[in-house]
Design a protein around this motif. Structure first.
Motif, PDB file in Angstrom:
ATOM      1  N   ASP A   8       0.787  -1.072   0.041  1.00  0.00           N
ATOM      2  CA  ASP A   8      -0.011   0.014  -0.061  1.00  0.00           C
ATOM      3  C   ASP A   8       0.928   1.307   0.147  1.00  0.00           C
ATOM      4  O   ASP A   8       2.084   1.192   0.508  1.00  0.00           O
ATOM      5  N   PRO A   9       0.475   2.503  -0.300  1.00  0.00           N
ATOM      6  CA  PRO A   9       1.152   3.831  -0.537  1.00  0.00           C
ATOM      7  C   PRO A   9       1.718   4.206   0.946  1.00  0.00           C
ATOM      8  O   PRO A   9       1.041   3.709   1.905  1.00  0.00           O
ATOM      9  N   PRO A  10       2.966   4.611   0.976  1.00  0.00           N
ATOM     10  CA  PRO A  10       3.476   4.888   2.085  1.00  0.00           C
ATOM     11  C   PRO A  10       3.139   6.273   2.713  1.00  0.00           C
ATOM     12  O   PRO A  10       4.082   6.944   3.098  1.00  0.00           O
ATOM     13  N   ASP A  11       1.870   6.667   2.814  1.00  0.00           N
ATOM     14  CA  ASP A  11       1.345   7.785   3.424  1.00  0.00           C
ATOM     15  C   ASP A  11       0.712   7.460   4.550  1.00  0.00           C
ATOM     16  O   ASP A  11      -0.519   7.802   5.091  1.00  0.00           O
ATOM     17  N   ASP A  12       1.015   6.896   5.784  1.00  0.00           N
ATOM     18  CA  ASP A  12       0.491   6.499   6.801  1.00  0.00           C
ATOM     19  C   ASP A  12       0.762   7.439   8.177  1.00  0.00           C
ATOM     20  O   ASP A  12       1.870   7.858   8.050  1.00  0.00           O
ATOM     21  N   PRO A  13      -0.254   7.604   8.937  1.00  0.00           N
ATOM     22  CA  PRO A  13       0.137   8.451  10.042  1.00  0.00           C
ATOM     23  C   PRO A  13       0.570   7.717  11.049  1.00  0.00           C
ATOM     24  O   PRO A  13       0.868   6.358  11.188  1.00  0.00           O
ATOM     25  N   GLY A  14       1.791   8.477  12.037  1.00  0.00           N
ATOM     26  CA  GLY A  14       2.451   7.799  13.038  1.00  0.00           C
ATOM     27  C   GLY A  14       3.629   7.100  12.615  1.00  0.00           C
ATOM     28  O   GLY A  14       4.393   6.653  13.605  1.00  0.00           O
ATOM     29  N   VAL A  15       3.889   7.018  11.447  1.00  0.00           N
ATOM     30  CA  VAL A  15       5.016   6.087  11.047  1.00  0.00           C
ATOM     31  C   VAL A  15       5.678   6.571   9.581  1.00  0.00           C
ATOM     32  O   VAL A  15       4.669   6.885   8.681  1.00  0.00           O
ATOM     33  N   THR A  16       7.036   6.483   9.226  1.00  0.00           N
ATOM     34  CA  THR A  16       7.473   7.002   8.163  1.00  0.00           C
ATOM     35  C   THR A  16       7.571   5.561   7.331  1.00  0.00           C
ATOM     36  O   THR A  16       8.499   4.875   8.054  1.00  0.00           O
ATOM     37  N   VAL A  17       6.807   5.393   6.180  1.00  0.00           N
ATOM     38  CA  VAL A  17       6.951   4.049   5.638  1.00  0.00           C
ATOM     39  C   VAL A  17       8.213   4.143   4.442  1.00  0.00           C
ATOM     40  O   VAL A  17       7.963   5.237   3.601  1.00  0.00           O
ATOM     41  N   HIS A  18       9.027   3.141   4.403  1.00  0.00           N
ATOM     42  CA  HIS A  18       9.801   2.847   3.299  1.00  0.00           C
ATOM     43  C   HIS A  18       9.540   1.608   2.504  1.00  0.00           C
ATOM     44  O   HIS A  18       9.765   0.732   3.314  1.00  0.00           O
ATOM     45  N   VAL A  19       9.124   1.715   1.435  1.00  0.00           N
ATOM     46  CA  VAL A  19       8.447   0.607   0.556  1.00  0.00           C
ATOM     47  C   VAL A  19       9.840   0.167  -0.205  1.00  0.00           C
ATOM     48  O   VAL A  19      10.370   1.096  -0.972  1.00  0.00           O
ATOM     49  N   MET A  20      10.395  -1.007   0.119  1.00  0.00           N
ATOM     50  CA  MET A  20      11.779  -1.391  -0.499  1.00  0.00           C
ATOM     51  C   MET A  20      11.655  -2.572  -1.090  1.00  0.00           C
ATOM     52  O   MET A  20      10.964  -3.387  -0.892  1.00  0.00           O
ATOM     53  N   PRO A  21      12.477  -2.832  -2.388  1.00  0.00           N
ATOM     54  CA  PRO A  21      12.596  -4.076  -3.276  1.00  0.00           C
ATOM     55  C   PRO A  21      13.139  -5.219  -1.981  1.00  0.00           C
ATOM     56  O   PRO A  21      14.150  -4.672  -1.221  1.00  0.00           O
ATOM     57  N   ILE A  22      12.874  -6.363  -2.271  1.00  0.00           N
ATOM     58  CA  ILE A  22      13.457  -7.495  -1.662  1.00  0.00           C
ATOM     59  C   ILE A  22      14.101  -8.576  -2.695  1.00  0.00           C
ATOM     60  O   ILE A  22      13.742  -8.703  -3.786  1.00  0.00           O
ATOM     61  N   ARG A  23      15.189  -9.227  -1.992  1.00  0.00           N
ATOM     62  CA  ARG A  23      15.502 -10.370  -2.880  1.00  0.00           C
ATOM     63  C   ARG A  23      15.101 -11.550  -2.450  1.00  0.00           C
ATOM     64  O   ARG A  23      14.822 -11.721  -1.116  1.00  0.00           O
ATOM     65  N   LEU A  24      15.145 -12.751  -3.085  1.00  0.00           N
ATOM     66  CA  LEU A  24      14.896 -13.935  -2.899  1.00  0.00           C
ATOM     67  C   LEU A  24      13.643 -14.062  -2.157  1.00  0.00           C
ATOM     68  O   LEU A  24      13.142 -14.709  -0.838  1.00  0.00           O
ATOM     69  N   PRO A  25      12.297 -13.440  -2.800  1.00  0.00           N
ATOM     70  CA  PRO A  25      10.931 -13.585  -1.939  1.00  0.00           C
ATOM     71  C   PRO A  25      10.473 -14.823  -1.889  1.00  0.00           C
ATOM     72  O   PRO A  25       9.468 -14.876  -0.939  1.00  0.00           O
ATOM     73  N   LYS A  26      10.648 -15.751  -2.557  1.00  0.00           N
ATOM     74  CA  LYS A  26      10.062 -17.081  -2.504  1.00  0.00           C
ATOM     75  C   LYS A  26      10.819 -18.135  -2.689  1.00  0.00           C
ATOM     76  O   LYS A  26      10.619 -19.128  -3.348  1.00  0.00           O
ATOM     77  N   ALA A  27      12.399 -17.920  -2.515  1.00  0.00           N
ATOM     78  CA  ALA A  27      13.075 -18.800  -3.164  1.00  0.00           C
ATOM     79  C   ALA A  27      13.282 -19.935  -1.666  1.00  0.00           C
ATOM     80  O   ALA A  27      13.316 -19.581  -0.585  1.00  0.00           O
ATOM     81  N   GLY A  28      13.640 -21.450  -2.506  1.00  0.00           N
ATOM     82  CA  GLY A  28      13.941 -22.510  -1.366  1.00  0.00           C
ATOM     83  C   GLY A  28      12.837 -22.942  -0.552  1.00  0.00           C
ATOM     84  O   GLY A  28      11.856 -22.468  -0.366  1.00  0.00           O
ATOM     85  N   PRO A  29      13.112 -23.807   0.215  1.00  0.00           N
ATOM     86  CA  PRO A  29      12.168 -24.548   1.037  1.00  0.00           C
ATOM     87  C   PRO A  29      11.812 -23.912   2.153  1.00  0.00           C
ATOM     88  O   PRO A  29      10.439 -24.029   2.932  1.00  0.00           O
ATOM     89  N   MET A  30      12.329 -22.663   2.623  1.00  0.00           N
ATOM     90  CA  MET A  30      11.819 -21.848   3.654  1.00  0.00           C
ATOM     91  C   MET A  30      11.005 -20.815   3.436  1.00  0.00           C
ATOM     92  O   MET A  30      10.585 -19.745   3.894  1.00  0.00           O
ATOM     93  N   GLY A  31      10.796 -20.751   1.877  1.00  0.00           N
ATOM     94  CA  GLY A  31       9.867 -19.716   1.271  1.00  0.00           C
ATOM     95  C   GLY A  31      10.493 -18.257   1.499  1.00  0.00           C
ATOM     96  O   GLY A  31      11.357 -18.041   1.369  1.00  0.00           O
ATOM     97  N   TRP A  32       9.463 -17.289   2.136  1.00  0.00           N
ATOM     98  CA  TRP A  32       9.554 -15.896   2.363  1.00  0.00           C
ATOM     99  C   TRP A  32      10.701 -15.791   3.454  1.00  0.00           C
ATOM    100  O   TRP A  32      11.270 -14.778   3.361  1.00  0.00           O
ATOM    101  N   TYR A  33      11.132 -16.587   4.115  1.00  0.00           N
ATOM    102  CA  TYR A  33      11.998 -16.440   5.196  1.00  0.00           C
ATOM    103  C   TYR A  33      13.489 -16.200   4.583  1.00  0.00           C
ATOM    104  O   TYR A  33      14.384 -15.727   5.560  1.00  0.00           O
ATOM    105  N   LEU A  34      13.575 -16.312   3.457  1.00  0.00           N
ATOM    106  CA  LEU A  34      14.992 -16.117   2.673  1.00  0.00           C
ATOM    107  C   LEU A  34      15.190 -14.657   2.277  1.00  0.00           C
ATOM    108  O   LEU A  34      16.139 -14.260   1.780  1.00  0.00           O
ATOM    109  N   HIS A  35      14.258 -14.032   2.440  1.00  0.00           N
ATOM    110  CA  HIS A  35      14.194 -12.700   1.854  1.00  0.00           C
ATOM    111  C   HIS A  35      15.052 -11.711   2.630  1.00  0.00           C
ATOM    112  O   HIS A  35      15.231 -11.770   3.837  1.00  0.00           O
ATOM    113  N   PHE A  36      15.637 -10.629   1.890  1.00  0.00           N
ATOM    114  CA  PHE A  36      16.267  -9.604   2.550  1.00  0.00           C
ATOM    115  C   PHE A  36      16.437  -8.373   1.895  1.00  0.00           C
ATOM    116  O   PHE A  36      15.785  -8.420   0.582  1.00  0.00           O
TER     117      PHE A  36
END
Length: 403
Positions: A55-83
């Motif tokens: 969702d867009p980063p215009d939320d109250p109470g917090v500055t939101v940083h929307v950032m790309p991730i690597r390895l979003p669904k790789a390997g047997p551990m799925g999303w836990y490989l992301h960084f």
């Protein structure tokens, strides 16, 4: 940290990719002038076969940083490989006092944050409630991250036991899931009790572990007139439909797919009780059961199994039955069907349970208290080391996280 500077917190949380799911709990922090909160979320997220765009980063109470991730669904551990490739640069620019992760300590992103945190205190928010030895390198990652964690926010006593068993010795505070009270609220005109069949409902993934077979079996055993509405999707749907037909329940059970939160609330308004009958397996133990508090917030009591955190979350707002016991469930359903006053009492108890424990204000307070405590403890240790002292500062009871 300067005495007049706000405490700067960097929260890393993939569940906050969506406002409806995880971001709203930060909103109450907008009223605080002692915190400067930044939130990192993935630009896209893959889970349960679905892809969610942030969702867009215009939320109250917090500055939101929307950032790309690597390895979003790789390997047997799925999303836990992301960084996050851009995390190092962000941490250097913000110089946070606290880094908070709504991620498991064995995840790659937790290791990334631990290695990059610098002077920041590390706060981990944990859900995993089954103790098991993880395959390499995840067990080593978990132990390393926990050794460097200043404070743990735990979803349940079982989750606390897991981190304790893996070497964490620091302070632990409880934290629940918050409910959007504007969306999940009692119906304007409550459903009339005792005028028709007892209407049960289920909301969630359609997997065998959720115990829907037990509900179907109980319906065939019960004397009362009972219907069941199922809202959700999952791999067990074909088998479930076959089971419904085989038991002759086609006219009493209806199924529909995923819905928006507002549609879920309207669905719940038509129920006499929600069911969550999760079964414990080697891989599954209910970590919380968010749907419990959503139903209770709507004034709908819950019938839950003894699996994991379910009994504690239900509190006074429903009934608890043994796992995988359709006979006892059938007896309970007959009792509930014939006792509208008891259902009304449980309804009121559930609403009170939510208002006392599971509002966004309560969750935000738990977050803020843990962050402040972790920063204070870390600063005290640094001062002790600079002064040549090896003593450990004790965190005051006011930071126990039970407010």
């Amino acid at each position: 940290m300067s005495e007049n500077r706000r405490l700067r917190v960097l929260s890393i949380a993939h569940p906050a990719v969506s406002r409806d799911v995880g971001r709203r709990r930060y909103y109450p922090l907008a009223t605080r002038d002692d915190l400067d909160v930044h939130l990192v979320v993935p630009a896209t997220w893959h889970q349960f076969g679905r892809t969610t765009t942030a969702d867009p980063p215009d939320d109250p109470g917090v500055t939101v940083h929307v950032m790309p991730i690597r390895l979003p669904k790789a390997g047997p551990m799925g999303w836990y490989l992301h960084f996050y490739p851009g995390l190092r640069k962000l941490i250097r620019r913000l110089d946070p006092d606290v880094i908070h992760l709504w991620e498991e300590p064995w995840s790659v992103v937790a290791l990334q944050a631990c290695l990059l945190k610098g002077r920041a205190a590390l706060v981990m928010e944990v859900d995993q409630n089954i103790l098991k030895t993880l395959p390499p390198p995840f067990e080593s990652i978990r132990r390393h991250v926990l050794r460097n964690t200043a404070h743990v926010l735990s979803r349940s006593p079982d989750a606390t036991a897991v981190v304790r068993a893996r070497g964490y010795t620091g302070p632990v505070s409880p934290i629940g899931y918050g409910v959007d009270l504007d969306t999940f609220r009692p119906a304007a005109e409550p459903r009339r009790s005792g005028t028709s069949a007892l209407r049960l409902g289920y909301v969630g993934r359609l997997v065998e572990e959720k115990g829907l077979d037990d509900a179907l079996d109980a319906m065939t055993r019960a004397r009362a007139d009972i219907t069941l509405s199922i809202l959700g999707e999952g791999p067990y749907e074909p088998r479930l439909r076959e089971r419904i037909a085989a038991l002759g329940l086609t006219e009493r059970v209806d199924m529909r797919g995923w819905a928006s939160p507002a549609e879920v609330a309207r669905f719940m308004h038509g129920l006499d009780a929600l069911i969550l009958l999760t079964r414990t397996t080697k891989a599954v133990r209910e970590q919380f059961g968010r749907v419990i508090v959503e139903a209770q917030s709507c004034g709908v009591p819950v019938i839950g199994s003894t699996c994991g955190a379910i009994p504690d979350v239900i509190g006074d707002g429903g009934w608890v039955v043994p796992e995988s016991d359709p006979a006892t469930l059938a007896t309970t359903l007959d009792s509930i069907a014939g006792a509208p006053p008891e259902r009304a009492e449980k309804s009121a108890g559930g609403r009170g349970n939510v208002l006392a424990r599971f509002t966004y204000d309560a969750v935000a307070q738990a977050l803020a208290t843990s962050w402040i405590a972790a920063a204070a403890e870390t600063n005290s240790r640094e001062k002790s080391h600079k002064n040549g002292s090896s003593g450990k500062t004790t965190v005051s009871h006011s930071y126990a996280g039970n407010e």
